[in-house]
Structure formats: structure tokens, C-alpha cells
Design a protein around this motif. Structure first.
Motif, PDB file in Angstrom:
ATOM      1  N   GLY A   1      30.061 -45.470  -5.459  1.00 61.38           N
ATOM      2  CA  GLY A   1      30.458 -44.365  -6.485  1.00 61.38           C
ATOM      3  C   GLY A   1      29.392 -44.049  -7.429  1.00 61.38           C
ATOM      4  O   GLY A   1      29.705 -43.039  -8.151  1.00 61.38           O
ATOM      5  N   GLN A   2      28.359 -44.438  -7.215  1.00 60.16           N
ATOM      6  CA  GLN A   2      26.916 -43.554  -7.800  1.00 60.16           C
ATOM      7  C   GLN A   2      26.612 -42.389  -7.129  1.00 60.16           C
ATOM      8  O   GLN A   2      26.801 -42.360  -5.867  1.00 60.16           O
ATOM      9  CB  GLN A   2      25.768 -44.748  -7.962  1.00 60.16           C
ATOM     10  N   SER A   3      25.746 -41.730  -7.712  1.00 60.94           N
ATOM     11  CA  SER A   3      25.283 -40.496  -7.191  1.00 60.94           C
ATOM     12  C   SER A   3      24.557 -40.896  -5.982  1.00 60.94           C
ATOM     13  O   SER A   3      23.634 -41.924  -6.301  1.00 60.94           O
ATOM     14  CB  SER A   3      24.411 -39.754  -8.181  1.00 60.94           C
TER      15      SER A   3
ATOM     16  N   LEU B   1      39.069 -35.069 -10.387  1.00 59.32           N
ATOM     17  CA  LEU B   1      38.712 -35.793  -9.335  1.00 59.32           C
ATOM     18  C   LEU B   1      37.221 -35.945  -9.503  1.00 59.32           C
ATOM     19  O   LEU B   1      36.657 -34.777  -9.608  1.00 59.32           O
ATOM     20  CB  LEU B   1      39.010 -35.355  -8.322  1.00 59.32           C
ATOM     21  N   THR B   2      36.755 -37.070  -9.636  1.00 57.14           N
ATOM     22  CA  THR B   2      35.124 -37.153  -9.591  1.00 57.14           C
ATOM     23  C   THR B   2      34.548 -38.019  -8.352  1.00 57.14           C
ATOM     24  O   THR B   2      35.280 -38.922  -8.112  1.00 57.14           O
ATOM     25  CB  THR B   2      34.550 -37.682 -11.033  1.00 57.14           C
ATOM     26  N   THR B   3      33.278 -37.749  -8.226  1.00 61.34           N
ATOM     27  CA  THR B   3      32.593 -38.459  -6.898  1.00 61.34           C
ATOM     28  C   THR B   3      31.255 -38.400  -7.189  1.00 61.34           C
ATOM     29  O   THR B   3      30.652 -37.544  -8.109  1.00 61.34           O
ATOM     30  CB  THR B   3      33.052 -37.452  -5.566  1.00 61.34           C
ATOM     31  N   GLY B   4      30.681 -39.168  -6.390  1.00 62.17           N
ATOM     32  CA  GLY B   4      29.035 -39.456  -6.349  1.00 62.17           C
ATOM     33  C   GLY B   4      28.622 -38.676  -5.366  1.00 62.17           C
ATOM     34  O   GLY B   4      27.261 -38.519  -5.246  1.00 62.17           O
ATOM     35  N   PHE B   5      29.501 -37.880  -4.632  1.00 66.30           N
ATOM     36  CA  PHE B   5      28.663 -37.123  -3.652  1.00 66.30           C
ATOM     37  C   PHE B   5      28.436 -35.656  -4.299  1.00 66.30           C
ATOM     38  O   PHE B   5      28.584 -35.305  -5.183  1.00 66.30           O
ATOM     39  CB  PHE B   5      30.109 -36.748  -2.575  1.00 66.30           C
TER      40      PHE B   5
ATOM     41  N   LEU C   1      34.780 -32.863  -9.672  1.00 63.82           N
ATOM     42  CA  LEU C   1      33.384 -32.677 -10.520  1.00 63.82           C
ATOM     43  C   LEU C   1      32.623 -33.857  -9.718  1.00 63.82           C
ATOM     44  O   LEU C   1      32.798 -34.895  -9.157  1.00 63.82           O
ATOM     45  CB  LEU C   1      33.285 -33.425 -11.792  1.00 63.82           C
ATOM     46  N   SER C   2      31.070 -33.340  -9.283  1.00 61.93           N
ATOM     47  CA  SER C   2      30.107 -34.169  -8.866  1.00 61.93           C
ATOM     48  C   SER C   2      29.067 -34.345  -9.899  1.00 61.93           C
ATOM     49  O   SER C   2      29.045 -33.518 -10.991  1.00 61.93           O
ATOM     50  CB  SER C   2      29.521 -33.438  -7.464  1.00 61.93           C
ATOM     51  N   PRO C   3      28.201 -35.382  -9.727  1.00 68.40           N
ATOM     52  CA  PRO C   3      27.090 -35.464 -10.672  1.00 68.40           C
ATOM     53  C   PRO C   3      26.152 -34.106 -11.098  1.00 68.40           C
ATOM     54  O   PRO C   3      26.059 -33.706 -11.947  1.00 68.40           O
ATOM     55  CB  PRO C   3      26.059 -36.533 -10.109  1.00 68.40           C
ATOM     56  N   ALA C   4      26.309 -33.161 -10.170  1.00 65.78           N
ATOM     57  CA  ALA C   4      25.432 -31.860 -10.154  1.00 65.78           C
ATOM     58  C   ALA C   4      26.167 -31.092 -11.257  1.00 65.78           C
ATOM     59  O   ALA C   4      25.709 -30.333 -12.079  1.00 65.78           O
ATOM     60  CB  ALA C   4      25.248 -31.237  -9.061  1.00 65.78           C
ATOM     61  N   ASP C   5      27.522 -31.244 -11.457  1.00 66.95           N
ATOM     62  CA  ASP C   5      28.208 -30.645 -12.568  1.00 66.95           C
ATOM     63  C   ASP C   5      27.976 -31.211 -13.740  1.00 66.95           C
ATOM     64  O   ASP C   5      28.675 -30.336 -14.885  1.00 66.95           O
ATOM     65  CB  ASP C   5      29.664 -30.634 -12.100  1.00 66.95           C
ATOM     66  N   ALA C   6      27.612 -32.432 -14.013  1.00 63.04           N
ATOM     67  CA  ALA C   6      27.829 -33.066 -15.324  1.00 63.04           C
ATOM     68  C   ALA C   6      26.624 -33.459 -15.686  1.00 63.04           C
ATOM     69  O   ALA C   6      26.439 -33.798 -17.133  1.00 63.04           O
ATOM     70  CB  ALA C   6      28.718 -34.290 -15.118  1.00 63.04           C
ATOM     71  N   GLY C   7      25.406 -33.471 -15.082  1.00 53.67           N
ATOM     72  CA  GLY C   7      24.286 -34.276 -15.428  1.00 53.67           C
ATOM     73  C   GLY C   7      23.612 -35.324 -14.705  1.00 53.67           C
ATOM     74  O   GLY C   7      22.825 -35.298 -14.077  1.00 53.67           O
ATOM     75  N   ARG C   8      24.392 -36.228 -15.121  1.00 52.84           N
ATOM     76  CA  ARG C   8      24.061 -37.789 -14.522  1.00 52.84           C
ATOM     77  C   ARG C   8      25.289 -38.374 -13.691  1.00 52.84           C
ATOM     78  O   ARG C   8      26.385 -37.875 -14.161  1.00 52.84           O
ATOM     79  CB  ARG C   8      23.614 -38.712 -15.401  1.00 52.84           C
TER      80      ARG C   8
ATOM     81  N   LEU D   1      33.088 -37.540 -19.488  1.00 55.39           N
ATOM     82  CA  LEU D   1      32.939 -36.716 -20.568  1.00 55.39           C
ATOM     83  C   LEU D   1      32.710 -35.263 -20.388  1.00 55.39           C
ATOM     84  O   LEU D   1      33.548 -34.583 -20.969  1.00 55.39           O
ATOM     85  CB  LEU D   1      31.496 -37.110 -21.523  1.00 55.39           C
ATOM     86  N   THR D   2      32.553 -34.631 -19.186  1.00 63.55           N
ATOM     87  CA  THR D   2      32.390 -33.592 -18.746  1.00 63.55           C
ATOM     88  C   THR D   2      33.786 -33.137 -18.445  1.00 63.55           C
ATOM     89  O   THR D   2      34.627 -31.882 -18.798  1.00 63.55           O
ATOM     90  CB  THR D   2      31.467 -33.111 -17.577  1.00 63.55           C
ATOM     91  N   ALA D   3      34.619 -33.947 -17.697  1.00 67.05           N
ATOM     92  CA  ALA D   3      36.019 -33.713 -17.710  1.00 67.05           C
ATOM     93  C   ALA D   3      36.737 -33.692 -18.710  1.00 67.05           C
ATOM     94  O   ALA D   3      37.744 -32.688 -18.931  1.00 67.05           O
ATOM     95  CB  ALA D   3      36.532 -34.888 -16.592  1.00 67.05           C
ATOM     96  N   LEU D   4      36.606 -34.397 -19.861  1.00 68.10           N
ATOM     97  CA  LEU D   4      37.127 -34.288 -21.239  1.00 68.10           C
ATOM     98  C   LEU D   4      36.790 -32.874 -21.795  1.00 68.10           C
ATOM     99  O   LEU D   4      37.929 -32.395 -22.316  1.00 68.10           O
ATOM    100  CB  LEU D   4      36.721 -35.334 -22.143  1.00 68.10           C
ATOM    101  N   LEU D   5      35.761 -32.587 -21.563  1.00 68.67           N
ATOM    102  CA  LEU D   5      35.276 -31.493 -22.408  1.00 68.67           C
ATOM    103  C   LEU D   5      35.826 -30.186 -21.650  1.00 68.67           C
ATOM    104  O   LEU D   5      36.548 -29.195 -22.331  1.00 68.67           O
ATOM    105  CB  LEU D   5      33.914 -31.085 -22.612  1.00 68.67           C
ATOM    106  N   ARG D   6      35.949 -30.131 -20.089  1.00 71.82           N
ATOM    107  CA  ARG D   6      36.435 -29.182 -19.636  1.00 71.82           C
ATOM    108  C   ARG D   6      37.896 -28.878 -19.356  1.00 71.82           C
ATOM    109  O   ARG D   6      38.111 -27.679 -19.234  1.00 71.82           O
ATOM    110  CB  ARG D   6      35.572 -29.026 -18.141  1.00 71.82           C
TER     111      ARG D   6
END
Length: 217
Positions: free
Chosen positions: A43-45, A103-107, A129-136, A145-150
Motif C-alpha cells: 500500500g505504500q509508495s 481510487l488510490t494506489t502506491g504504484f 491518484l498515485s503518490p506522484a499526484d499528491a506529494g507523499r 486529502l488530495t482526493a478530498l480537495l480535488r
């Protein structure tokens, strides 16, 4: 995604084994302990996982991550990829009830998009979303939080985070989500998910609409 809405069937572990062989990041006696770390950090990056395994040697981590992405893409191309039974229907039901679904992923985005392409899920969710889209990546709160905002959601405590790994649960808790749900279709068991802070644990994503009080379970 993998383990929650997308069946994994050991593909991540097999891709890691190929990446280790091709990049030399964890060979010989070091392989089993490295594989255990990969399991623990599901689940992690992935680049963050490889940075740990490479002892912060950035070049080695990047080589291993590239090898992993290539191996995963090969396995998806040769064996295909499948959804967790009923996952797409659940996503449609949630959106039909007025919820935004991300949908989020560590990939990496490249690996993520290969999965979405193989499943034909381009229009299924509101965002992917991937970590590259969100920061970490997870267990940091950035992805939810990125999902929430977007998506323009009303409030943090209106957010539901669902996942099969300890990192998924911790990410939701760290983001202040109003409801964090663990699922048993992937990497970690009930005890681990509850210890990480899950408010509820279900066997599969197909049980989510009923848990949320929606009709058409």
C-alpha cells in the motif's frame, strides 16, 4: 486499488522477485527479509519502499523501481488483471448514490494506468491518484486529502477511506477521515487492520454499500 478493488493474486510479490533479480537490490540471503518488508509495507509508495531496501541509495532505488514497474507491466500483459468480484458495480452504486469515488494506489502513474487500461476503468471513478499526484504516499494523509480537495467534498469528516493494508488505514486515520474501513481481500488481516485504527473491517468491498446504509447491497 490492488487488494481492495483489484485482485492481486501475488502479482506484486512476483514483480518484486523479478525486480530484485534484474536490479540486484535484494539477492541471496537478503531476498527473504526484503520480501517480508514488501509484504509489511503493501500500500505504500513503491519508490519509498525501494529507497529503504537500497539504504537510501537513490540510483539503486530508481533502478529497482523501474525494474519493478517493467516486471509488473509484463505480468499484467501476459496474465491480465481482474477486479475484486463486484468492485466495479460497487463503485457505480456509490456514485449513483451521490458519492465521489477516488481510487488510490502506491504504484507509479505508469503502472496505475496500465492496470486501468487492462480493466477498461477509464470512466469508472471520479479520479485515480498515485503518490506522484499528491506529494507523499501512504501512510501519510496526502492521498485522501488530495482526493478530498480535488472532488470538492464537503468536509474531512464526511470522507470514507477503504483499503486492505495497514498503510491504507493509517493514511485515512492521519487524514482525519470520518470513517475508515479495512477489507480482508488483500494484504493484511483483521487484527492488523483494527490495530491500525479501522472503524470497521469487512470481508470484501461488496459489503461497503450495506455498511454505509445504502440500498441495493
Amino acid at each position: 486499488m490492488a487488494g481492495t478493488t483489484v485482485a492481486d493474486d501475488g502479482v506484486v510479490e512476483r514483480a518484486f522477485a523479478l525486480a530484485a533479480e534484474r536490479s540486484g537490490i535484494a539477492t541471496g540471503e537478503a531476498f527473504e527479509s526484503a520480501l517480508e518488508y514488501v509484504r509489511d509495507t503493501m500500500g505504500q509508495s513503491k519508490i519509498e519502499v525501494f529507497r529503504v531496501l537500497a539504504d537510501d541509495d537513490e540510483d539503486a532505488a530508481q533502478r529497482a523501481n523501474s525494474a519493478f514497474e517493467g516486471a509488473y507491466a509484463e505480468l499484467v500483459a501476459s496474465e491480465g488483471v481482474a477486479e475484486i468480484a463486484g468492485a466495479a458495480d460497487v463503485i457505480r452504486e456509490l456514485r449513483g448514490a451521490g458519492a465521489s469515488v477516488v481510487l488510490t494506489t502506491g504504484f507509479s502513474p505508469e503502472t496505475r494506468d496500465a492496470i486501468i487500461d487492462a480493466l477498461g476503468w477509464h470512466e469508472l471513478a471520479d479520479l485515480v491518484l498515485s503518490p506522484a499526484d499528491a506529494g507523499r504516499g501512504r501512510p501519510h494523509p496526502d492521498l485522501p486529502l488530495t482526493a478530498l480537495l480535488r472532488t470538492g467534498a464537503s468536509a474531512v469528516d464526511a470522507m470514507v477511506v477503504v483499503g486492505d493494508t495497514v498503510s491504507d488505514v493509517e493514511s485515512g486515520v492521519n487524514a482525519g477521515a470520518g470513517f475508515v474501513v479495512g477489507v480482508l481481500s488483500g494484504a493484511h488481516d483483521r487484527d492488523a487492520l483494527e490495530a491500525a485504527g479501522a472503524d470497521a473491517v469487512i470481508d470484501s468491498i461488496v459489503e461497503l454499500p450495506a455498511l454505509l446504509g445504502l440500498r441495493g447491497e
